[in-house]
Design an enzyme around this catalytic site. Structure first.
Site, PDB file in Angstrom:
ATOM      1  N   GLU A  49       0.876  -1.200   0.000  1.00 19.43           N
ATOM      2  CA  GLU A  49       0.000   0.000   0.000  1.00 19.43           C
ATOM      3  C   GLU A  49       0.892   1.223   0.000  1.00 19.43           C
ATOM      4  OE1 GLU A  49      -3.526  -0.084   2.696  1.00 19.43           O
ATOM      5  OE2 GLU A  49      -3.409   2.105   2.581  1.00 19.43           O
ATOM      6  N   HIS A 109       1.499   4.791  -1.852  1.00 21.45           N
ATOM      7  CA  HIS A 109       0.721   5.704  -2.683  1.00 21.45           C
ATOM      8  C   HIS A 109       1.549   6.750  -3.413  1.00 21.45           C
ATOM      9  CE1 HIS A 109      -2.788   3.955  -0.857  1.00 21.45           C
ATOM     10  NE2 HIS A 109      -2.436   4.352   0.341  1.00 21.45           N
ATOM     11  N   HIS A 116      -9.534   0.104  -0.529  1.00 23.04           N
ATOM     12  CA  HIS A 116      -8.799   1.115   0.245  1.00 23.04           C
ATOM     13  C   HIS A 116      -9.775   2.131   0.840  1.00 23.04           C
ATOM     14  CE1 HIS A 116      -6.291   4.666   0.997  1.00 23.04           C
ATOM     15  NE2 HIS A 116      -5.335   3.791   1.225  1.00 23.04           N
ATOM     16  N   ASP A 123       1.919   2.223   3.744  1.00 20.53           N
ATOM     17  CA  ASP A 123       0.972   3.341   3.589  1.00 20.53           C
ATOM     18  C   ASP A 123       1.715   4.663   3.373  1.00 20.53           C
ATOM     19  OD1 ASP A 123      -1.583   4.254   3.162  1.00 20.53           O
ATOM     20  OD2 ASP A 123      -2.331   3.738   5.145  1.00 20.53           O
TER      21      ASP A 123
END
Ligand code: GRE
Ligand code: ZN
Length: 325
Positions: free
Chosen positions: A8, A10, A162, A286
């Site tokens: 995850e 981004h 998500h 994240d």
């Protein structure tokens, strides 16, 4: 541990940056980190032992673009930019495609383009989509998405559910408590509820090979699914159970994989391992909403067996995505 793979991780493009800048994590340099693909993040990956990041667009991005054509265009643009990054560094990056769920046929088309032409390893969607109007929100259990789930199952690729912020019409629950919104708590309530809608609606009976990824150690579901099923049995017997035929635990065990994004806590990890086993959990940071350093330093030292660390940190992802590393 060296060689970690994060699920995850981004990035943003100019068109999707806006909402992410409103978060408390929007510190100095945050915009640069989010827009960066090959520089800042590669340095961090090298420093903290990550071989690979599976990239995904920020949240809510495409799901909040209620003009359908614009949603389609921005999703394609973002996917092209992401694919360019992993084409340049195929050993360091792969990607989950963003999809314009506002138009299910276009979402199917972009799924195929992203997988077949760009080489995406799956798709990532930020919860409900706003369609035509900002107040028209549609969740993924909606019947209009059945053909999409059918195509996704055929593709064999996973779907990452998500978080995004609750829509104002659902946010009465935390009215006057803005500190509970976003990743503090609102994301969890929104996303766990959305996941339960998916587990309820029957898609896993209709398409039994679907693969769903849920971050943040499953948004609390590994800790609650036993209680949910206990009560669901009673509800089923009373005649108002969901379309789904089996206990939710069975779908969680078969169709759902979990990641450690934003959850750098040992006790919840151990509980999740006890409930679903170390084969179902994969590492994620994240970034840049969380720190690569914190995620990696915690994971490298947390008290699990070296075998489990290797699986969760790397080997499960290689197997799951069929990576040729
Ligand atoms: C995310 O993962 O998308 C995210 C945000 C905002 C704050 C925290 C966070 O979009 O993890
Ligand atoms: Zn995230």
């Amino acid at each position: 541990m060296l060689g970690k793979i994060g699920l995850e991780e981004h990035f943003a493009i100019e068109e999707t940056l806006g909402p992410s800048m409103g978060f408390a994590s929007a510190r100095v340099g945050f915009k640069e980190k989010l827009l960066d693909l090959l520089e800042i993040r590669l340095d961090l990956m090298d420093k903290y032992g990550m071989d690979m990041m599976i990239l995904s667009l920020n949240s809510p991005a495409i799901q909040a673009i209620y003009n359908k054509q614009e949603a389609i265009d921005v999703a394609k643009k973002a996917n092209d930019i992401m694919a360019n990054a992993f084409a340049q560094k195929p050993n360091r990056f792969r990607g989950f495609a963003a999809l314009p769920m506002q138009d299910p046929d276009a979402a199917i088309e972009e799924l195929h383009r992203a997988v077949d032409e760009l080489g995406c390893v799956g798709v990532l969607v930020n919860g409900f989509s706003q369609i035509d109007d900002k107040d028209n929100i549609v969740y993924l259990d909606d019947p209009r998405y059945r053909p999409f789930w059918a195509e996704l199952e055929k593709s064999g690729k996973p779907f990452y559910l998500h978080p995004r912020k609750m829509h104002p019409k659902n946010a009465g629950l935390i009215d006057g408590h803005p500190w509970l919104d976003g990743a503090t708590w609102g994301f969890t309530v929104e996303t766990a509820t959305h996941a339960l809608r998916l587990l309820s609606c029957g898609i896993f009976d209709e398409y039994p090979d679907l693969k769903i990824l849920i971050g943040h150690l499953g948004e609390t579901l590994p800790f609650l699914v036993g209680r949910i099923d206990n009560r669901m049995n009673i509800v089923r017997k009373a005649g108002f159970g969901p379309p789904a035929q089996k206990p939710f635990y069975e779908y969680m065990a078969k169709n759902v994989w979990l990641t450690t994004s934003g959850q750098f806590q040992t006790a919840p990890l151990l509980a999740t391992m006890m409930e679903f086993g170390s084969d179902k959990i994969m590492f994620a940071t994240d970034w840049p909403f969380e720190e690569v350093q914190e995620a990696c330093e915690w994971f490298d030292a947390c008290p699990i067996s070296e075998l489990d660390r290797q699986k969760i940190g790397r080997d499960n992802a290689i197997k799951f995505f069929g990576l040729d590393l």
